[in-house]
Design an enzyme around this catalytic site. Sequence first.
Site, mmCIF file in Angstrom:
data_model
loop_
_atom_site.group_PDB
_atom_site.id
_atom_site.type_symbol
_atom_site.label_atom_id
_atom_site.label_comp_id
_atom_site.label_asym_id
_atom_site.label_seq_id
_atom_site.Cartn_x
_atom_site.Cartn_y
_atom_site.Cartn_z
ATOM 1 N N HIS A 1 -10.999 -4.747 9.938
ATOM 2 C CA HIS A 1 -11.528 -4.835 9.159
ATOM 3 C C HIS A 1 -12.830 -3.889 9.125
ATOM 4 O O HIS A 1 -13.992 -3.857 8.077
ATOM 5 C CB HIS A 1 -11.425 -6.419 8.026
ATOM 6 C CG HIS A 1 -10.908 -6.775 7.378
ATOM 7 N ND1 HIS A 1 -10.114 -7.551 8.769
ATOM 8 C CD2 HIS A 1 -10.810 -7.201 6.677
ATOM 9 C CE1 HIS A 1 -8.731 -8.236 8.019
ATOM 10 N NE2 HIS A 1 -8.650 -8.201 6.700
ATOM 11 N N GLU B 1 0.752 -1.318 0.252
ATOM 12 C CA GLU B 1 0.261 -0.087 -0.003
ATOM 13 C C GLU B 1 1.547 0.878 -0.146
ATOM 14 O O GLU B 1 0.639 2.638 -0.533
ATOM 15 C CB GLU B 1 -0.778 -0.099 1.353
ATOM 16 C CG GLU B 1 -2.030 -1.124 0.792
ATOM 17 C CD GLU B 1 -1.526 -2.099 1.170
ATOM 18 O OE1 GLU B 1 -0.804 -2.840 2.130
ATOM 19 O OE2 GLU B 1 -2.429 -2.609 1.757
HETATM 20 C C1 TPP Z 1 -2.776 -4.517 4.222
HETATM 21 C C2 TPP Z 1 -3.459 -5.222 3.434
HETATM 22 N N1 TPP Z 1 -3.464 -5.368 1.790
HETATM 23 C C3 TPP Z 1 -4.698 -6.034 1.790
HETATM 24 C C4 TPP Z 1 -5.664 -6.877 2.353
HETATM 25 C C5 TPP Z 1 -6.183 -7.836 2.009
HETATM 26 N N2 TPP Z 1 -6.054 -9.239 1.111
HETATM 27 C C6 TPP Z 1 -6.316 -9.817 2.882
HETATM 28 S S1 TPP Z 1 -5.576 -11.195 2.556
HETATM 29 C C7 TPP Z 1 -5.044 -10.634 0.698
HETATM 30 C C8 TPP Z 1 -3.849 -11.923 -0.304
HETATM 31 C C9 TPP Z 1 -2.905 -12.335 1.032
HETATM 32 O O1 TPP Z 1 -1.888 -13.523 -0.061
HETATM 33 P P1 TPP Z 1 -0.773 -13.894 1.337
HETATM 34 O O2 TPP Z 1 -0.206 -13.149 1.693
HETATM 35 O O3 TPP Z 1 0.110 -14.572 -0.212
HETATM 36 O O4 TPP Z 1 -1.251 -15.180 2.040
HETATM 37 P P2 TPP Z 1 -2.641 -16.143 1.856
HETATM 38 O O5 TPP Z 1 -4.039 -15.417 1.676
HETATM 39 O O6 TPP Z 1 -1.877 -16.584 0.317
HETATM 40 O O7 TPP Z 1 -2.561 -17.008 2.311
HETATM 41 C C10 TPP Z 1 -5.585 -9.733 0.501
HETATM 42 C C11 TPP Z 1 -4.889 -8.745 -0.940
HETATM 43 C C12 TPP Z 1 -4.956 -7.157 3.940
HETATM 44 N N3 TPP Z 1 -5.910 -8.432 4.657
HETATM 45 N N4 TPP Z 1 -4.403 -6.138 4.872
#
Ligand code: TPP
Lengths: 354, 354, 328, 328
Positions: free
Chosen positions: A137, A68
């Site tokens: 959230h 971000e």
């Molecule tokens: C700072 C932030 N940005 C965006 C999100 C929305 N979000 C939640 S999980 C996710 C994907 C996370 O991917 P990863 O770190 O690879 O973990 P995975 O879900 O694949 O285990 C996103 C974009 C968030 N929760 N927090």
Amino acid sequence: MTVMSYLGAIGAAQREAMEADERVVIIGEDVEANVYGTTGGSGKSRADKGDFLQMFGSNRIRNTPISEEVIVGAAIGAAMTGLRPIVDLSYSSFLYMAMDQFVNQAAKNRYMFGGQASLPVVFRSAMFYGLNTGAHHSDRPYPMFMNVPGLKIVVPSSPYDAKGLLRTAVDTDDPVLTFEACTLWGSKGEVPEEEYSIPFGQARTVREGTDVTVVAISSAVPEAVAAAEQLAEEGISVEVIDPRTLVPLDTAAIVESVSRTGRLVVADPAHRTCSAAAEISAIVAEEAFGSLLAPIVRVTTPDTQIPFSPALEKQLYPNRSYIGDAVRRVTGERVSVPPTPEGVDDALSTQAPR
Amino acid sequence: MTVMSYLGAIGAAQREAMEADERVVIIGEDVEANVYGTTGGSGKSRADKGDFLQMFGSNRIRNTPISEEVIVGAAIGAAMTGLRPIVDLSYSSFLYMAMDQFVNQAAKNRYMFGGQASLPVVFRSAMFYGLNTGAHHSDRPYPMFMNVPGLKIVVPSSPYDAKGLLRTAVDTDDPVLTFEACTLWGSKGEVPEEEYSIPFGQARTVREGTDVTVVAISSAVPEAVAAAEQLAEEGISVEVIDPRTLVPLDTAAIVESVSRTGRLVVADPAHRTCSAAAEISAIVAEEAFGSLLAPIVRVTTPDTQIPFSPALEKQLYPNRSYIGDAVRRVTGERVSVPPTPEGVDDALSTQAPR
Amino acid sequence: MSLTNEELLEMQRRMVRIRRFDERASKMVKRGQIPGTVHTSIGQEAQVVGACMALGDDDYMSGNHRSHGHPIGKGSPLGPLMAELVGKSGGVCGGKGGSLHLADFAVGSLGESGIVGSSIPIATGAALSSKVLGNGKVSLAFFGDGAANQGCLYEAMNLAGVWQLPVVFLCENNQYALSTPAHTVTSGVIADRAAGFGMPGVRVEDGQDAMAVYDAVSTAVERARAGDGPTLVEVVTYRYNEHSEGLRLGTDYRNADERTQWLERDPIVLFRRHLVETGVATDEEMDALEAEVLDEVEQAFQFSQDSPFPDPEVAFRDLYTEPIGVTS
Amino acid sequence: MSLTNEELLEMQRRMVRIRRFDERASKMVKRGQIPGTVHTSIGQEAQVVGACMALGDDDYMSGNHRSHGHPIGKGSPLGPLMAELVGKSGGVCGGKGGSLHLADFAVGSLGESGIVGSSIPIATGAALSSKVLGNGKVSLAFFGDGAANQGCLYEAMNLAGVWQLPVVFLCENNQYALSTPAHTVTSGVIADRAAGFGMPGVRVEDGQDAMAVYDAVSTAVERARAGDGPTLVEVVTYRYNEHSEGLRLGTDYRNADERTQWLERDPIVLFRRHLVETGVATDEEMDALEAEVLDEVEQAFQFSQDSPFPDPEVAFRDLYTEPIGVTS
Ligand SMILES: Cc1ncc(C[n+]2csc(CCOP(=O)(O)OP(=O)(O)O)c2C)c(N)n1
Ligand SMILES: Cc1ncc(C[n+]2csc(CCOP(=O)(O)OP(=O)(O)O)c2C)c(N)n1
Ligand SMILES: [Mg+2]
Ligand SMILES: [Mg+2]
């Protein structure tokens, strides 16, 4: 006129703005797959007509890493050099990650540099309160951005406003933060067929009334209207005003209304301390004191973080019942002070991914 | 009693707290070299008696990389697991870098986890306004932190308060942010020889009066006192209240004072919109409306960013003249509305590095 | 990547400009003619100018608190910069920015930043805009060894890597961040961090040699311009002065010998020798250049003195493109 | 680093616990028995449990939105976790956290985080506290391939590197961040980023092999415990389910073949086979283990149903250690 959902209106404004100006780009996480529903056609399927990636290509629809701080910063840098980015930050709770860029770059650059920079950039995010999405959230952080001179703050409460204000945001040469209300995503309303925009700093009188002014923000607007309808039956005439933009704020409209009604309730889903409600109250206490017949009452979210449990969360936000009580209080009736726990409601749930 | 400077008082509180409890550590940029003057003896020389690195060793005096986000986050994690860190963030303008950690971790963890965590951690920073330090070094961001439930916010205005409140901050099991006022660094005052602490949430009545209550924050306190002295000569009796902590806020003391004087002016060096002044005004407009004889007037920094030029900056902050005018206004005299540009003052300058 | 004689002379001229401007600014701080402080680039001129000369006039850059060297290196006139440090209306930002927080869009300077690390995403965004608009412009972000520990650098490097943005990340490793030696707060080698982010990482060990810097940055700029994405360039250099002018620290965090050694490899002396030895200029011409620059700095000083302070009301302008009526 | 037979069985048991718990939670979401959503670790059990088994009971960890797998892997009882997902007073956080935002301090779980990347500094700070207090505890931070692009990871790695903190950075590379394939948003290789920050970087290519994960993480934990500082471990794995339960995306961002291939190397099936083949357990014992876990999950479900909702007034507790009177 056509009927659109709040979410659909946002998508439509984005599409029209992108069609109107090649310099408009969309930057954000998962925008390519239209995960949040504003970069696709109707519905969420890429196959549907209107998929942004197909329409505008990956040069203008920029799916980002989860970063971000640099997303916001890069959008600012891009805005300073010829693009007009719309940044989709999904949840408002994620804005803190980029706070330095919002405050130290977006808000200050034009000023510090003596007007050399202009920053046509829009930061969109949605506030997911009331949906059992938990403390990470459920933020409603617009008051802290209101305290940062140089940003414009938009809080649409209807499809018509969501579309018209977003278009103005994109067309403005200053940085704009829009806080969308997730609880309103599904709400429907009439929207003109043709392109239009709504000037910033002009409140909307949602309902006219003579006894009490209720200034309501974001999702508190429909609650205030519901309260007003109930109160009308009790013989209390409530005027409901939606400021629509918090910076700039239509102080004149609020003061004018209070000068007629003599009473003010402010309904604001943000936490109480240093809320938008505090600001509106302070303005009126200074500028319309002479008209005031009763204390100014704020109906806000109390100063606690947001609990997950459906048994705990719903009681916290301004609703028609608290607003109704506040109005009765300023019109002289004795009522209990909000919020009184409401007991366990069935939780709303949302399909939005977290 | 002994006489100490505001800055010296902070250093002394830190030293005493470190001596009293081995779990207290200091974390920050350039703390080893005592660049900001609170981790050394009197004066800034390591050779002088009282150098923290020599006294407490590098295990407890932790000189960090320039990485505010992880510094703040690591301090939170350390606090959750047995340390009691004091984090020196130098300028308040740098807090934005770590905003996510403040809001999403420090403020929320105890609550989200149902009380499993306690977070005895203090975040110190200094506000450098009024010293021509430019837009990136002049923030007064406490209002945005007031909007985050779970944080405690401290704004000392005298050496006595700076020392006693900081000690309380270190001894508290909740996260505390202290905002020190750089313009007060050199101010001297009496401080007890023995260790002491000042409870949070107890305002100090700096000066008693009967006509108007002035609630003043941080560096506005001495300005309010100066204004009160001038006004006394004009026959207006001003009560000056320093809340000392903004969260928790001593609402009772403010309401009580206004119930006697009937008039309120709030002097707050933060930007106007959603300022601490807004909150205090809103509280009084709700809870002491019946006592109010006049509009509540806020004397704040206007909603503009901070310009560098000495010709531009000084006019922006609440000073004795604006506060005086505001008091005259609520007591019925006709005066111009602050701030009116003051013309060019000689600039103060500071030795503090940037 | 070979420079014409004129360009070589311009390189030296810009280095001398930085040196004399900063010396003058330092004096002005001590005399109370500049409110607050300034951070000089004295000792780092080769690093600054070597990098800037590798950029075209239309290319972008962002910088940091060590804030006049960069625009001077990019070609800014000195008067408005000096006036800015004094807070005058003739300042490049009309007196609103001041030292640390200035910009000169006319030479592609998108902003120095008082917040360490904070302008790195800005340069990255300018590169995004070049990429989207296809205008061929390159961006360069100047930042220090201290800033290399700010997370936003790695977010920016990653983003630039995946989008193949035309940006050069230029780390001015003067080996200290304020009082803190880089090696005590930096794990690993800064230039080596590039590899993990899928881009070349170059360490210019002799950052006092303007040509060495120029060559390394030129390669990076060419790469960027060709659409091959970002490069991280770390330049090892040294600041002669204290972190900021007027600052006096109690500790002796830099050792005196070290400073002496670096003074022996003064970038301006070295490059002058090079120019004379290679026949690009005579000693006399070099003296004349120095004199011209001194004169230019004197004029800049005069300009800064003659320029009036801004009208107090100016404080209420430039916040938004369309004023929203903030006056109290 | 060799495990006793009991530990090997415990490893399998924890993997099965995660699988069955998450399957049940998924069902509960679909039936509306859990408000909101949950993120399962189904398919990633070897990566989670292999890492957790390398930690001691007193060691710390932090996690992310994929939030039940981690504490289960570390030994949390299932009932309070399940009750937490439902928002009941018997929940591990009394219903205040919910999925994504829970912690179980009893097993060293300092908090899963709904904010991607945000808990990495927390684990780093726990390691700082171990270091300062000299208590020998190690910390482990779980985060995804998506989180690997958050700047705070690199700030944390650098800080842990210079202070030689006992922390393991464990990247769960399941190759997607929500709808976004890692390779489209990641420049370079995550494990390779370690070198530039002065620490070992290990990539466990077969993250479905619990022992491979266990071995890599054990080496890192030993290193940390010996005072030799941090390690970055990247584990390549795959999630079987959608990003979160109930989510339906219009695009087909993951290809069906890919999923089939990964299903063929199911970590629980693989490890069971290994245990049976090496004579650690019989097929019957394995069946019994599965049955026991199913029973445990059923009891957890029952517990979550029987536990009362918290009293509404609980919303106003636990913000501060000493209440400051927030009620309206
Ligand atoms: C700072 C932030 N940005 C965006 C999100 C929305 N979000 C939640 S999980 C996710 C994907 C996370 O991917 P990863 O770190 O690879 O973990 P995975 O879900 O694949 O285990 C996103 C974009 C968030 N929760 N927090
Ligand atoms: C975010 C932030 N943190 C801390 C500071 C205070 N500060 C200003 S300059 C500086 C040192 C910077 O070191 P480096 O990046 O190496 O640049 P140099 O001064 O050596 O050129 C520090 C700590 C700041 N301005 N911004
Ligand atoms: Mg440096
Ligand atoms: Mg992933």
